[in-house]
Design an enzyme around this catalytic site. Structure first.
Site, PDB file in Angstrom:
ATOM      1  N   ASN A 110       0.825  -1.212   0.000  1.00 56.49           N
ATOM      2  CA  ASN A 110       0.000   0.000   0.000  1.00 56.49           C
ATOM      3  C   ASN A 110       0.853   1.252   0.000  1.00 56.49           C
ATOM      4  OD1 ASN A 110      -2.156  -1.665   0.036  1.00 56.49           O
ATOM      5  ND2 ASN A 110      -2.634  -1.394   2.204  1.00 56.49           N
ATOM      6  N   VAL A 111       0.310   2.272  -0.642  1.00 57.13           N
ATOM      7  CA  VAL A 111       1.042   3.529  -0.791  1.00 57.13           C
ATOM      8  C   VAL A 111       0.373   4.631   0.024  1.00 57.13           C
ATOM      9  CG1 VAL A 111       1.996   2.955  -3.048  1.00 57.13           C
ATOM     10  CG2 VAL A 111      -0.284   3.963  -2.946  1.00 57.13           C
ATOM     11  N   ASP A 112      -0.614   4.234   0.859  1.00 60.39           N
ATOM     12  CA  ASP A 112      -1.428   5.220   1.582  1.00 60.39           C
ATOM     13  C   ASP A 112      -0.802   5.682   2.886  1.00 60.39           C
ATOM     14  OD1 ASP A 112      -1.818   3.049   3.363  1.00 60.39           O
ATOM     15  OD2 ASP A 112      -3.647   2.437   2.325  1.00 60.39           O
ATOM     16  N   HIS A 140       6.028  -0.342  -2.352  1.00 55.71           N
ATOM     17  CA  HIS A 140       5.548   0.389  -3.533  1.00 55.71           C
ATOM     18  C   HIS A 140       5.593   1.906  -3.341  1.00 55.71           C
ATOM     19  CE1 HIS A 140       3.253  -3.351  -5.253  1.00 55.71           C
ATOM     20  NE2 HIS A 140       4.555  -3.439  -5.343  1.00 55.71           N
ATOM     21  N   CYS A 153      19.366  14.548 -10.439  1.00 56.21           N
ATOM     22  CA  CYS A 153      18.941  15.198  -9.187  1.00 56.21           C
ATOM     23  C   CYS A 153      18.324  14.146  -8.260  1.00 56.21           C
ATOM     24  CB  CYS A 153      17.958  16.321  -9.489  1.00 56.21           C
ATOM     25  SG  CYS A 153      17.256  17.079  -8.012  1.00 56.21           S
ATOM     26  N   SER A 232      -4.870  -9.403  -3.478  1.00 60.57           N
ATOM     27  CA  SER A 232      -5.341 -10.374  -4.459  1.00 60.57           C
ATOM     28  C   SER A 232      -4.173 -11.253  -4.932  1.00 60.57           C
ATOM     29  CB  SER A 232      -5.973  -9.650  -5.647  1.00 60.57           C
ATOM     30  OG  SER A 232      -5.019  -8.817  -6.258  1.00 60.57           O
ATOM     31  N   ASN A 256      -8.597 -12.570   3.902  1.00 59.04           N
ATOM     32  CA  ASN A 256      -9.144 -11.929   2.710  1.00 59.04           C
ATOM     33  C   ASN A 256     -10.657 -12.110   2.677  1.00 59.04           C
ATOM     34  OD1 ASN A 256      -9.630 -11.116  -0.115  1.00 59.04           O
ATOM     35  ND2 ASN A 256      -7.406 -11.264  -0.281  1.00 59.04           N
ATOM     36  N   GLU A 258     -12.221 -12.931   0.105  1.00 57.82           N
ATOM     37  CA  GLU A 258     -12.527 -14.046  -0.801  1.00 57.82           C
ATOM     38  C   GLU A 258     -11.270 -14.877  -1.040  1.00 57.82           C
ATOM     39  OE1 GLU A 258     -13.695 -11.553  -4.050  1.00 57.82           O
ATOM     40  OE2 GLU A 258     -11.622 -11.185  -4.607  1.00 57.82           O
ATOM     41  N   CYS A 274     -10.651  -8.183   7.220  1.00 56.81           N
ATOM     42  CA  CYS A 274      -9.425  -8.332   8.017  1.00 56.81           C
ATOM     43  C   CYS A 274      -9.423  -7.403   9.228  1.00 56.81           C
ATOM     44  CB  CYS A 274      -8.184  -8.125   7.154  1.00 56.81           C
ATOM     45  SG  CYS A 274      -8.051  -6.490   6.433  1.00 56.81           S
TER      46      CYS A 274
HETATM   47  P1  NAD Z   1      -6.149  -5.634  -4.980  1.00 56.89           P
HETATM   48  O1  NAD Z   1      -7.117  -4.513  -5.161  1.00 56.89           O
HETATM   49  O2  NAD Z   1      -5.703  -6.386  -6.177  1.00 56.89           O
HETATM   50  O3  NAD Z   1      -6.760  -6.723  -3.981  1.00 56.89           O
HETATM   51  C1  NAD Z   1      -7.387  -6.367  -2.805  1.00 56.89           C
HETATM   52  C2  NAD Z   1      -7.801  -7.636  -2.084  1.00 56.89           C
HETATM   53  O4  NAD Z   1      -8.295  -7.268  -0.826  1.00 56.89           O
HETATM   54  C3  NAD Z   1      -8.903  -8.427  -2.796  1.00 56.89           C
HETATM   55  O5  NAD Z   1      -8.486  -9.775  -2.887  1.00 56.89           O
HETATM   56  C4  NAD Z   1     -10.118  -8.275  -1.876  1.00 56.89           C
HETATM   57  O6  NAD Z   1     -10.889  -9.458  -1.805  1.00 56.89           O
HETATM   58  C5  NAD Z   1      -9.462  -8.008  -0.539  1.00 56.89           C
HETATM   59  N1  NAD Z   1     -10.252  -7.212   0.403  1.00 56.89           N
HETATM   60  C6  NAD Z   1     -11.043  -6.153   0.160  1.00 56.89           C
HETATM   61  N2  NAD Z   1     -11.544  -5.667   1.305  1.00 56.89           N
HETATM   62  C7  NAD Z   1     -11.065  -6.453   2.309  1.00 56.89           C
HETATM   63  C8  NAD Z   1     -11.219  -6.460   3.722  1.00 56.89           C
HETATM   64  N3  NAD Z   1     -11.964  -5.554   4.377  1.00 56.89           N
HETATM   65  N4  NAD Z   1     -10.584  -7.436   4.427  1.00 56.89           N
HETATM   66  C9  NAD Z   1      -9.820  -8.368   3.808  1.00 56.89           C
HETATM   67  N5  NAD Z   1      -9.628  -8.392   2.470  1.00 56.89           N
HETATM   68  C10 NAD Z   1     -10.238  -7.443   1.735  1.00 56.89           C
HETATM   69  O7  NAD Z   1      -4.945  -5.033  -4.191  1.00 56.89           O
HETATM   70  P2  NAD Z   1      -3.428  -5.488  -4.116  1.00 56.89           P
HETATM   71  O8  NAD Z   1      -3.321  -6.959  -4.069  1.00 56.89           O
HETATM   72  O9  NAD Z   1      -2.858  -4.693  -2.992  1.00 56.89           O
HETATM   73  O10 NAD Z   1      -2.750  -5.034  -5.477  1.00 56.89           O
HETATM   74  C11 NAD Z   1      -3.020  -3.796  -6.049  1.00 56.89           C
HETATM   75  C12 NAD Z   1      -1.849  -2.840  -6.161  1.00 56.89           C
HETATM   76  O11 NAD Z   1      -2.413  -1.542  -6.060  1.00 56.89           O
HETATM   77  C13 NAD Z   1      -0.827  -2.902  -5.072  1.00 56.89           C
HETATM   78  O12 NAD Z   1       0.386  -2.839  -5.680  1.00 56.89           O
HETATM   79  C14 NAD Z   1      -1.041  -1.634  -4.218  1.00 56.89           C
HETATM   80  O13 NAD Z   1       0.175  -0.923  -4.078  1.00 56.89           O
HETATM   81  C15 NAD Z   1      -1.901  -0.738  -5.029  1.00 56.89           C
HETATM   82  N6  NAD Z   1      -3.029  -0.145  -4.271  1.00 56.89           N
HETATM   83  C16 NAD Z   1      -2.805   0.445  -3.062  1.00 56.89           C
HETATM   84  C17 NAD Z   1      -3.853   0.986  -2.337  1.00 56.89           C
HETATM   85  C18 NAD Z   1      -3.546   1.605  -1.001  1.00 56.89           C
HETATM   86  O14 NAD Z   1      -2.456   2.094  -0.792  1.00 56.89           O
HETATM   87  N7  NAD Z   1      -4.492   1.558  -0.056  1.00 56.89           N
HETATM   88  C19 NAD Z   1      -5.149   0.949  -2.827  1.00 56.89           C
HETATM   89  C20 NAD Z   1      -5.354   0.348  -4.082  1.00 56.89           C
HETATM   90  C21 NAD Z   1      -4.288  -0.204  -4.764  1.00 56.89           C
END
Ligand code: NAD
Length: 292
Positions: A110-112, A140, A153, A232, A256, A258, A274
């Site tokens: 996550n990048v948040d 990331h 730079c 995912s 997860n 799913e 989660c």
């Molecule tokens: P993804 O969107 O591909 O997968 C998210 C997964 O989380 C899904 O399998 C879904 O079923 C599950 N999910 C959703 N809500 C949930 C919950 N409450 N509890 C448990 N599981 C839950 O995301 P990814 O696998 O992280 O890949 C996407 C890419 O996008 C990553 O590289 C990430 O850096 C980036 N991304 C980051 C953010 C962020 O920083 N919050 C948000 C979106 C995407």
């Protein structure tokens, strides 16, 4: 199920080197949309247009507006109980079910920046002498980093406040409505504060190498328990870490909504939100997670 939690905690207690791989699902309860889930913010656009170096060269304005939009959502969000549980797990002085000498490392895609913010919140309620700097890798990058595109730079600036430039104010409204304002002049986009060149968002895009890969690889190699949380498992290398731990004789637990690609390798599956299941499985009560 209770028996699963009991067995999970037995494995946790016996582990020497635990890693957690987190993805967008970790932050879903904080109101940050996932990419592939329902209502994913990419639904109207191609990933290649918004999150690749080529996309940025083609249309830096569109890419900046998208990242500004994400940045605003993340800035206004707060860590949820899953972030808090991971913060507690990284503190040997207060965590449960994990031996004090066991290393715990969080590898987040996550990048948040919500995991470091959860750590910071927690740091405020532990005596400084007990607080241990968490092992945390934001592989990331971070939405709040602004990176100079001029290679010689390479200046990086971290800035949690917003807006980062006037030209981008309002991008979130346009994105929310599915309409992008195509015209933010390049001169109006964020510039490097050192050399004045065009700056870019400091996140790792598709086709770019994640941060600190070698260091993370070393840790994954010696891990004996891998928690896979809200991802995912479709983006490599992170998607491969669970397999690697399993192949080395370790155990894997999935958190997860799913089933995912890592499912076949999982010893434990906690299918559900989660933010509820992770604290429960780790044995943390609401009081354990409460921030100052
Ligand atoms: P993804 O969107 O591909 O997968 C998210 C997964 O989380 C899904 O399998 C879904 O079923 C599950 N999910 C959703 N809500 C949930 C919950 N409450 N509890 C448990 N599981 C839950 O995301 P990814 O696998 O992280 O890949 C996407 C890419 O996008 C990553 O590289 C990430 O850096 C980036 N991304 C980051 C953010 C962020 O920083 N919050 C948000 C979106 C995407």
């Amino acid at each position: 199920p209770l028996q699963d939690i009991k067995d999970f905690q037995e494995v946790l207690k016996a582990s020497k080197n635990v890693i957690a791989i987190a993805g967008a699902g970790l932050s879903a309860a904080s109101g940050i949309p996932t990419f592939r889930g329902e209502g994913g913010m990419w639904r109207k656009y191609e990933a290649a247009d918004l999150a690749t170096p080529e996309g940025f060269i083609d249309d830096p304005s569109l890419v900046w507006q998208f990242h500004h939009y994400c940045r605003e959502i993340a800035r206004q969000a707060s860590p949820n109980d899953a972030h808090r549980a991971l913060a507690v797990l990284s503190q040997p002085s207060i965590r449960k079910n994990l031996a004090p000498q066991t290393r715990f490392t969080l590898i987040t895609q996550n990048v948040d920046h919500l995991s470091p913010r959860a750590n910071k919140e927690l740091a405020g309620r532990i005596p400084p002498s007990y607080y241990q700097e968490p092992n945390l890798f934001e592989i990331h990058g971070r939405l709040f980093d602004v990176l100079c595109t001029e290679e010689t730079c390479g200046h990086i600036e971290f800035n949690l406040s917003s807006p980062i430039c006037q030209g981008l104010a309002g991008a979130e409204i346009l994105f929310e409505n599915g309409v992008i304002n195509p015209i933010v002049d390049e001169e109006q986009l964020p510039r490097c504060s050192k050399c004045g060149s065009l700056a870019r968002p400091g996140v790792v895009w598709f086709g770019e190498e994640p941060h600190k890969l070698a260091e993370v690889d070393e840790i994954v190699k010696s891990a004996d328990f891998c928690l896979v949380i809200g991802t995912s498992s479709s983006v490599y290398p992170a998607a491969g870490y669970a397999y690697q731990v399993k192949d080395n004789g370790g155990k894997v637990a999935l958190f997860n909504l799913e089933k995912t690609d890592s499912d076949r390798k999982a010893d434990f599956r906690f299918l559900g939100p989660c933010e509820e299941f992770l604290p429960q499985a780790l044995g943390f009560t609401k009081a354990d997670l409460k921030s100052a």
